[in-house]
Each structure stands twice: as structure tokens, then as C-alpha cells.
Design a protein around this motif. Structure first.
Motif, PDB file in Angstrom:
ATOM      1  N   VAL A  67       6.130  21.425   7.859  1.00  0.00           N
ATOM      2  CA  VAL A  67       6.820  20.139   7.903  1.00  0.00           C
ATOM      3  C   VAL A  67       5.771  19.030   7.819  1.00  0.00           C
ATOM      4  O   VAL A  67       4.686  19.151   8.382  1.00  0.00           O
ATOM      5  N   ASN A  68       6.088  17.998   7.077  1.00  0.00           N
ATOM      6  CA  ASN A  68       5.247  16.800   7.032  1.00  0.00           C
ATOM      7  C   ASN A  68       5.819  15.793   8.012  1.00  0.00           C
ATOM      8  O   ASN A  68       6.997  15.449   7.939  1.00  0.00           O
ATOM      9  N   GLN A  69       4.978  15.324   8.909  1.00  0.00           N
ATOM     10  CA  GLN A  69       5.405  14.327   9.886  1.00  0.00           C
ATOM     11  C   GLN A  69       4.802  12.990   9.480  1.00  0.00           C
ATOM     12  O   GLN A  69       3.580  12.871   9.367  1.00  0.00           O
ATOM     13  N   TYR A  70       5.653  11.997   9.242  1.00  0.00           N
ATOM     14  CA  TYR A  70       5.175  10.671   8.838  1.00  0.00           C
ATOM     15  C   TYR A  70       5.220   9.743  10.044  1.00  0.00           C
ATOM     16  O   TYR A  70       6.251   9.618  10.703  1.00  0.00           O
ATOM     17  N   ILE A  71       4.089   9.094  10.309  1.00  0.00           N
ATOM     18  CA  ILE A  71       3.972   8.239  11.494  1.00  0.00           C
ATOM     19  C   ILE A  71       3.558   6.840  11.062  1.00  0.00           C
ATOM     20  O   ILE A  71       2.525   6.654  10.416  1.00  0.00           O
ATOM     21  N   ASN A  72       4.366   5.869  11.409  1.00  0.00           N
ATOM     22  CA  ASN A  72       4.128   4.466  11.050  1.00  0.00           C
ATOM     23  C   ASN A  72       3.121   3.819  11.985  1.00  0.00           C
ATOM     24  O   ASN A  72       3.066   4.129  13.172  1.00  0.00           O
ATOM     25  N   ALA A  73       2.363   2.902  11.422  1.00  0.00           N
ATOM     26  CA  ALA A  73       1.473   2.057  12.220  1.00  0.00           C
ATOM     27  C   ALA A  73       1.518   0.650  11.629  1.00  0.00           C
ATOM     28  O   ALA A  73       1.577   0.481  10.411  1.00  0.00           O
ATOM     29  N   PHE A  74       1.527  -0.332  12.501  1.00  0.00           N
ATOM     30  CA  PHE A  74       1.464  -1.731  12.088  1.00  0.00           C
ATOM     31  C   PHE A  74       0.236  -2.345  12.736  1.00  0.00           C
ATOM     32  O   PHE A  74       0.020  -2.197  13.937  1.00  0.00           O
ATOM     33  N   TYR A  75      -0.567  -3.010  11.925  1.00  0.00           N
ATOM     34  CA  TYR A  75      -1.773  -3.671  12.431  1.00  0.00           C
ATOM     35  C   TYR A  75      -1.642  -5.166  12.218  1.00  0.00           C
ATOM     36  O   TYR A  75      -1.413  -5.630  11.107  1.00  0.00           O
ATOM     37  N   ASP A  76      -1.794  -5.917  13.314  1.00  0.00           N
ATOM     38  CA  ASP A  76      -1.744  -7.379  13.266  1.00  0.00           C
ATOM     39  C   ASP A  76      -3.144  -7.907  13.552  1.00  0.00           C
ATOM     40  O   ASP A  76      -3.656  -7.736  14.662  1.00  0.00           O
ATOM     41  N   ASP A  77      -3.783  -8.513  12.550  1.00  0.00           N
ATOM     42  CA  ASP A  77      -5.160  -8.962  12.761  1.00  0.00           C
ATOM     43  C   ASP A  77      -5.256 -10.235  13.602  1.00  0.00           C
ATOM     44  O   ASP A  77      -6.339 -10.611  14.041  1.00  0.00           O
ATOM     45  N   LYS A  78      -4.127 -10.885  13.883  1.00  0.00           N
ATOM     46  CA  LYS A  78      -4.158 -12.032  14.799  1.00  0.00           C
ATOM     47  C   LYS A  78      -4.376 -11.556  16.238  1.00  0.00           C
ATOM     48  O   LYS A  78      -5.176 -12.121  16.964  1.00  0.00           O
TER      49      LYS A  78
END
Length: 199
Positions: A67-78
Motif C-alpha cells: 500500500v502507498n500511504q500519502y501524507i500531506n505537509a504544509f510549510y508556512d515560511d512566515k
């Protein structure tokens, strides 16, 4: 979506993950997607190779299913924060080790009263539940209470927020001092506003 918060070391650039994209990779972990949403916000999707294990208690292990597990990440440079989607702690550990190999250092981030209150005010949240503790570590809970009342209590009694559940624009948002945050929405516009509230 549920996230664990991390801060990026000041000498690091989380956007270097753009150079790690590998489609159809056989690696145990790779970057599947990279997109700059605006000048300050980046969306990265990690792809982890995992396996479902099937069997029974008596006969034991019988079959593996990849199984491929997709994991989101959000980066805020502020804010210099990474919002890493939380599925389980093992996946978080794998991603951290992967980033370390690429010399991108991220550290666990704990929320302070100042940050929690700032997010509450920026999102114009209504407090559904708040858990506080005092210097003696005695817990105090309030439900469905006005912001002004709680803010006065926090200041006058020097209370520390350990957990907050708020309602903002029909979205439930939870913030834990441990750095685990969630919002019951996965729409990109809503997520962008949510992440931006931490800046």
C-alpha cells in the motif's frame, strides 16, 4: 485533517524538498508532490511504501498487500512551521529521518498560550471546550464560553491552556499544547486560512 506541528531549523529550507520529487519511486519514502500555494505556503506530499499484513491468530501470517500511504505537509515560511499530517507516530518518525538525511531538520513544536489565543482571535473562533491548568497543575474545564471571559481568567489567574476546541466558520478546530492540531475540513482554501492563522 489532523496535524503534528514542527518548526524548521533557521539554517534549513523546507522548500528543498522540491528537489526530492520522485514519481513511481521504489524507495521506501519519497516526495510525490510539491506545490507553492502562495508566496509563503508550500504543500508537500510524502509517499511511504507500507504493507497490510493479513492472517489469523491460529494459522499465523498469510499474505502481504503493498500500500502507498500519502501524507500531506504544509510549510508556512512566515511562522516557519510545518504542519505534518498525523496518521500515526511511526510515519512521522520515518518522515523526520528521511528529512534529516536530506539535511532538513525539523523539531517538535509546542503551542503556547500566546499562539493559541492568537489563532483563536484570527479565526474568530467560538470556544466549545477549553482545558486549562494552574500553577498547581489542577485542571479547569469550560464549555461553550465567551472568549472575553476566558481571556480574563487566563490573565488574572495565570492559567495555561492545554487544549482548545473552537468553532470557526462551521469548522471544528482543535489545538493541543503538545503541538497536535486539527480541522474537520480538507478544502485547500480552508486549510490555507487555518495554516495562515499561526503566522
Amino acid at each position: 485533517m489532523k496535524f503534528t506541528l514542527f518548526s524548521v531549523d533557521t539554517n534549513n529550507d523546507f522548500r528543498k524538498t522540491k528537489n526530492l520529487i520522485k514519481f513511481l519511486s521504489d524507495d521506501e519514502i519519497s516526495i510525490f508532490h510539491f506545490a507553492e500555494i502562495d508566496d509563503h505556503l508550500t504543500h508537500v506530499v510524502f509517499n511511504l511504501k507500507d504493507e497490510y499484513l493479513f492472517g489469523t491468530k491460529i494459522s499465523g501470517h498469510h499474505m502481504n498487500m503493498p500500500v502507498n500511504q500519502y501524507i500531506n505537509a504544509f510549510y508556512d515560511d512566515k511562522s516557519n512551521l510545518v504542519f505534518l499530517e498525523f496518521i500515526n507516530e511511526k510515519y512521522i518518525d520515518v518522515i523526520q529521518k528521511f528529512l534529516e538525511k536530506e539535511e532538513i531538520m525539523i523539531n517538535s513544536y509546542q503551542l503556547t498560550n500566546t499562539v493559541i489565543i492568537s489563532v483563536l482571535e484570527k479565526l474568530n473562533g467560538f470556544i466549545k471546550n477549553i482545558e486549562l491548568y494552574d500553577d498547581d497543575e489542577e485542571e479547569i474545564n469550560y464549555e461553550s464560553v465567551k472568549r472575553e471571559i476566558i481571556l480574563d481568567q487566563i490573565k488574572s489567574k495565570n492559567l495555561i491552556i492545554s487544549y482548545l476546541l473552537m468553532l470557526s466558520d462551521s469548522n471544528f478546530i482543535s489545538l493541543a499544547r503538545t503541538g497536535v492540531v486539527s480541522i474537520n475540513n480538507n478544502d485547500i482554501i480552508t486549510l490555507t486560512k487555518f495554516v495562515g492563522a499561526f503566522s
